[in-house]
Scaffold this motif. Sequence first.
Motif, PDB file in Angstrom:
ATOM      1  N   ASP A  42       0.820  -1.214   0.000  1.00  0.00           N
ATOM      2  CA  ASP A  42       0.000   0.000   0.000  1.00  0.00           C
ATOM      3  C   ASP A  42       0.849   1.257   0.000  1.00  0.00           C
ATOM      4  N   CYS A  43       2.002   1.250   0.664  1.00  0.00           N
ATOM      5  CA  CYS A  43       2.978   2.350   0.736  1.00  0.00           C
ATOM      6  C   CYS A  43       2.603   3.468   1.707  1.00  0.00           C
ATOM      7  N   THR A  44       1.400   3.442   2.277  1.00  0.00           N
ATOM      8  CA  THR A  44       0.991   4.550   3.141  1.00  0.00           C
ATOM      9  C   THR A  44       0.370   4.127   4.461  1.00  0.00           C
ATOM     10  N   ASN A  45       0.114   2.825   4.674  1.00  0.00           N
ATOM     11  CA  ASN A  45      -0.697   2.434   5.829  1.00  0.00           C
ATOM     12  C   ASN A  45       0.108   1.860   6.987  1.00  0.00           C
ATOM     13  N   GLY A  46       1.446   1.806   6.866  1.00  0.00           N
ATOM     14  CA  GLY A  46       2.256   1.296   7.955  1.00  0.00           C
ATOM     15  C   GLY A  46       2.192  -0.206   8.135  1.00  0.00           C
ATOM     16  N   ILE A  47       1.664  -0.919   7.135  1.00  0.00           N
ATOM     17  CA  ILE A  47       1.487  -2.371   7.223  1.00  0.00           C
ATOM     18  C   ILE A  47       2.278  -3.045   6.104  1.00  0.00           C
ATOM     19  N   ASP A  48       2.832  -4.201   6.393  1.00  0.00           N
ATOM     20  CA  ASP A  48       3.500  -5.009   5.376  1.00  0.00           C
ATOM     21  C   ASP A  48       2.424  -5.767   4.601  1.00  0.00           C
ATOM     22  N   ASP A  49       1.845  -5.119   3.599  1.00  0.00           N
ATOM     23  CA  ASP A  49       0.696  -5.678   2.885  1.00  0.00           C
ATOM     24  C   ASP A  49       1.051  -6.913   2.064  1.00  0.00           C
ATOM     25  N   ASP A  50       2.248  -6.935   1.462  1.00  0.00           N
ATOM     26  CA  ASP A  50       2.582  -8.029   0.554  1.00  0.00           C
ATOM     27  C   ASP A  50       3.385  -9.142   1.221  1.00  0.00           C
ATOM     28  N   GLY A  51       3.625  -9.047   2.527  1.00  0.00           N
ATOM     29  CA  GLY A  51       4.230 -10.143   3.266  1.00  0.00           C
ATOM     30  C   GLY A  51       5.699 -10.373   3.009  1.00  0.00           C
ATOM     31  N   ASP A  52       6.414  -9.341   2.519  1.00  0.00           N
ATOM     32  CA  ASP A  52       7.836  -9.523   2.256  1.00  0.00           C
ATOM     33  C   ASP A  52       8.712  -8.998   3.383  1.00  0.00           C
ATOM     34  N   TYR A  92      12.459   6.052  20.794  1.00  0.00           N
ATOM     35  CA  TYR A  92      13.730   5.375  21.045  1.00  0.00           C
ATOM     36  C   TYR A  92      13.469   3.948  21.494  1.00  0.00           C
ATOM     37  N   ASN A  93      14.431   3.050  21.203  1.00  0.00           N
ATOM     38  CA  ASN A  93      14.387   1.741  21.837  1.00  0.00           C
ATOM     39  C   ASN A  93      15.127   1.790  23.166  1.00  0.00           C
ATOM     40  N   GLN A  94      15.257   0.662  23.825  1.00  0.00           N
ATOM     41  CA  GLN A  94      15.860   0.650  25.148  1.00  0.00           C
ATOM     42  C   GLN A  94      17.369   0.868  25.112  1.00  0.00           C
ATOM     43  N   LEU A  95      17.965   0.810  23.922  1.00  0.00           N
ATOM     44  CA  LEU A  95      19.391   1.093  23.786  1.00  0.00           C
ATOM     45  C   LEU A  95      19.657   2.569  23.546  1.00  0.00           C
ATOM     46  N   GLY A  96      18.594   3.368  23.508  1.00  0.00           N
ATOM     47  CA  GLY A  96      18.753   4.798  23.260  1.00  0.00           C
ATOM     48  C   GLY A  96      18.865   5.145  21.795  1.00  0.00           C
ATOM     49  N   GLN A  97      18.640   4.165  20.892  1.00  0.00           N
ATOM     50  CA  GLN A  97      18.737   4.418  19.459  1.00  0.00           C
ATOM     51  C   GLN A  97      17.408   4.959  18.934  1.00  0.00           C
ATOM     52  N   ILE A  98      17.494   5.958  18.060  1.00  0.00           N
ATOM     53  CA  ILE A  98      16.290   6.522  17.456  1.00  0.00           C
ATOM     54  C   ILE A  98      15.752   5.544  16.416  1.00  0.00           C
ATOM     55  N   ILE A  99      14.489   5.143  16.551  1.00  0.00           N
ATOM     56  CA  ILE A  99      13.906   4.204  15.594  1.00  0.00           C
ATOM     57  C   ILE A  99      12.780   4.823  14.789  1.00  0.00           C
ATOM     58  N   GLN A 100      12.209   5.944  15.264  1.00  0.00           N
ATOM     59  CA  GLN A 100      11.218   6.697  14.484  1.00  0.00           C
ATOM     60  C   GLN A 100      11.370   8.167  14.824  1.00  0.00           C
ATOM     61  N   LYS A 160       6.074  -1.867  12.277  1.00  0.00           N
ATOM     62  CA  LYS A 160       6.597  -3.227  12.469  1.00  0.00           C
ATOM     63  C   LYS A 160       7.347  -3.385  13.787  1.00  0.00           C
ATOM     64  N   LEU A 161       7.114  -2.506  14.742  1.00  0.00           N
ATOM     65  CA  LEU A 161       7.853  -2.564  15.996  1.00  0.00           C
ATOM     66  C   LEU A 161       7.498  -3.826  16.779  1.00  0.00           C
ATOM     67  N   ALA A 162       8.525  -4.431  17.362  1.00  0.00           N
ATOM     68  CA  ALA A 162       8.319  -5.633  18.150  1.00  0.00           C
ATOM     69  C   ALA A 162       7.730  -5.287  19.517  1.00  0.00           C
ATOM     70  N   THR A 163       7.156  -6.274  20.167  1.00  0.00           N
ATOM     71  CA  THR A 163       6.651  -6.107  21.528  1.00  0.00           C
ATOM     72  C   THR A 163       7.790  -5.693  22.454  1.00  0.00           C
ATOM     73  N   GLY A 164       7.527  -4.757  23.350  1.00  0.00           N
ATOM     74  CA  GLY A 164       8.562  -4.358  24.286  1.00  0.00           C
ATOM     75  C   GLY A 164       8.348  -2.963  24.824  1.00  0.00           C
ATOM     76  N   VAL A 165       9.389  -2.462  25.506  1.00  0.00           N
ATOM     77  CA  VAL A 165       9.346  -1.146  26.129  1.00  0.00           C
ATOM     78  C   VAL A 165      10.116  -0.151  25.271  1.00  0.00           C
ATOM     79  N   TYR A 166       9.526   1.005  24.998  1.00  0.00           N
ATOM     80  CA  TYR A 166      10.148   2.064  24.215  1.00  0.00           C
ATOM     81  C   TYR A 166       9.991   3.385  24.991  1.00  0.00           C
TER      82      TYR A 166
END
Length: 864
Positions: free
Chosen positions: A267-277, A812-820, A839-845
């Motif tokens: 889709d390119c705009t919805n934040g979802i991996d539509d085509d499963g790649d 940020y993730n828990q390592l202090g790295q900017i992810i968004q 696509k963020l994994a379960t966890g603390v941010y």
Amino acid sequence: MNKKYFINLLLLTFISIQPLISQNTPFNCDYYAYLFQKNDVFAVDLASGSAYEVATDITTGNINGAGYNPKDGYIWGSLTYPQKSIVRIGKNFSTTTYTIDALPTSNRYIGDVSHEGIYYSKSGGDTYYIIDLDPESPTHLTSLGTGTLSQSILVHDWAFNSLDNHLYTVEKGTNKLYRINASTGNVENLGVVPALAGLNYTYGAVYFDNMGNFYVSANQTGTVYIINEVTNINNGSSINSNLFAFGPSSSSNDGARCPTAPVPMEDCTNGIDDDGDGLADCDDPSCSGVSACPTIVAPTTSGNNGGLESNNRLSQQINKRNYNRIKTNYTFRKETAKRIVKKSTYAQRGAKKALTLNDFIPLKVINEDEAIESSPTDLIKITNATDIVSVDYQRKNKTVASILALKTEDKVYEHTKYICDRLLGAELLSVSTIQIEEHNFIKSIIKNVDGGVEFVLSLSARESSDGQNFIIENHWNLDKYKSETGYFNFQIWSNSIDDLMLLSTEVIRLLDVKKTIDTYNISPPPPVFVKKGFYKNGVLNLDIVNVNGSTTVEFDAGFKQTETSNLDNMSSTIVLDKNYISNVILDTGKLFDIGFRIGDGTNTPDDLFMSDGSWGVDDAATSTNVTDFTVTPNEDQTDDTEMSIERNINLKASTKEYVSVYKAFNPRFKSVDISSYNALKFKGNGTGTLEVRFIKESINVWEDQFNATVNLGTTNQEYTILFDDFTSTKSSKADFSDVVTLVFTMVSKNGEKQVKEMNISELKLVNSSALSTNDEANSLANQISVTPNPMIESANVQFNSSQYQNGSLILYNQLGQIIQKSDLKINSGKNEVTIYRNKLATGVYFFKIKSDNLNYITKKLVIK
């Protein structure tokens, strides 16, 4: 075609049927595209470009001109042997061969089947051959004669569009799209395909989907391009085309696919991996250049920083090298770097006795503005390289490609670009092949932490036993390279797959100029590999790409708990689901570093190495003698609001000057943002004054870095140093948004030899209640809220501002790295903004609203 001629032809046609292996089931329009290389078969997922071998040696001769037959659900193709034969292929890849005497003996490498079940195949001329493959037809398995194209075209495959029952193809060299009426042979030129303009590839495998989208695969690079809705294209009208996926290179090949099967679209705009790649929105190559994802080609990393990505048990030496670069205020400046000029001796055999790395550096093959030398000569001291040359290729003052060339004497160079960074924030998007001199080299596509994408290839050349020739080796695993021999090693990366192709081809050519290449020793890429992952508090979290649908892989690892501990081993079996990407959690216990391999025992395994930023000792002062340096595990537990600085240190040294220990926040010496904390906390004891220094990436002069001091007592006690207590000669207030290293130093003040000792444990970054902050910032921060928290797909952040201002929301993730990070226009009064999970994994941010005038307090965000 003349009716009388047709009747006579039917009477004269002789058919012999030679069943080789009985078939059970047809394909019946399944999802995959099938790529035939000689007599091997690969299943290709067009959405991701991934491919894996599903069958080998299915026929005696080579298969070409393959096409899916809608009338019986089988794939049909032409064979090189027996001559004049075609083959029917079932879903289990068993085959039946049929000899059609009316066919020529030449290799018919172009072919497809219409929706009426009529097979059209041809070789290099204008004549094409017509066979009836409709099992309900009275002329089933007979020749229906020949047809002639209305013009000569240089093509290597064609495919039927189910929407208009016309053949489509793209010509090599001109990159023109053609529509062909199979009944009449009329060829219609529809124009140059924009996405292919300027390329000179062979398009040996082409496919359709149910929407009339035409997919064209370039043999040499494996890149798949899409030409949208070709049914509606007329000569002179615009052609909507784009990059679609990065697949495997191939030769002696052909493609077949059910033309009424859909291909998943992003889709390119919805934040979802539509085509499963595994790629969402603008990360997906199929979104490149669309309005939501404008084509902005990021610069690549410089060769000056390369060559150490896999670490290979050299973490402390690497850390020391990077620490010394900072301490001596070293910065690579491309403005003053040496320009590499193409000389008259370029690519000349000559009579030179000794070969040098400069003999193999490509110049003026990718239309670069200039090439500058960026050689990281400090690698020689800490790796097995004996000579190094690296070159950065520039366009419009940006680095678009680099080559790192290294000479080694006893074995291959021990670091490869793709081994390490996947566990440090980077992603391995794809592993497939690229064709150079008709050999399929392994290429990988890496998304760096900064979001830039690089196409990467590594190869090495060694001399033959008599010294007269070169042998080229290209493997994913370093242990596959021949040992006890010297190598010329090349790591090549670019922000364009086409430039990677040109540079790699030229390296091979330059090697062949000096000594003829007589052997290629190349391995296939791994079908199961780790896309990305991270280590946190004794757990490895891995996203594993499972191209061939493996159910299990073996995990074998060697690890060290600390920098000074012994190497231990562990192994286990990882159970995978059959999804394209599986998330796997492995309990490892606390680690300093780990090298591991995953594989099924049959195919090429995947190798990774991860190291935490290591502790190191600065004993460069001539009078300094370190008598004890020990690193031990940190058993202290931290909560979600704290950041542990892993492992404890004990140091004892004598010096007349100084001794230091230092800890990088990550092994790549990249900066992290720790401004969400406000204090450094630890337990310690020692001998006198301890200087504590945070090294910021944005400060180039060592003496200007922020520092503070504490007096260590002889008994162990707890210390808390507020960030506000750190001072610098150049700034009144510390901004710790780009910290690279933490340094502890003890100095002999009077110049006499003294014994210095420091024992530091339970280091962590915390938010201390003792910290005083700007009152307005606090009052605004108290009004920040996020709901829901924990969140599942999205959360709304509400906050107030006393004025209009520009700002940003940073996650940020828990390592202090900017992810968004997203830019904000902050209004006076109440504001609201949405955080999306993507696509963020379960966890603390942690997230932070940062404005031009105020820094809001960081908030914790939990994702379920």
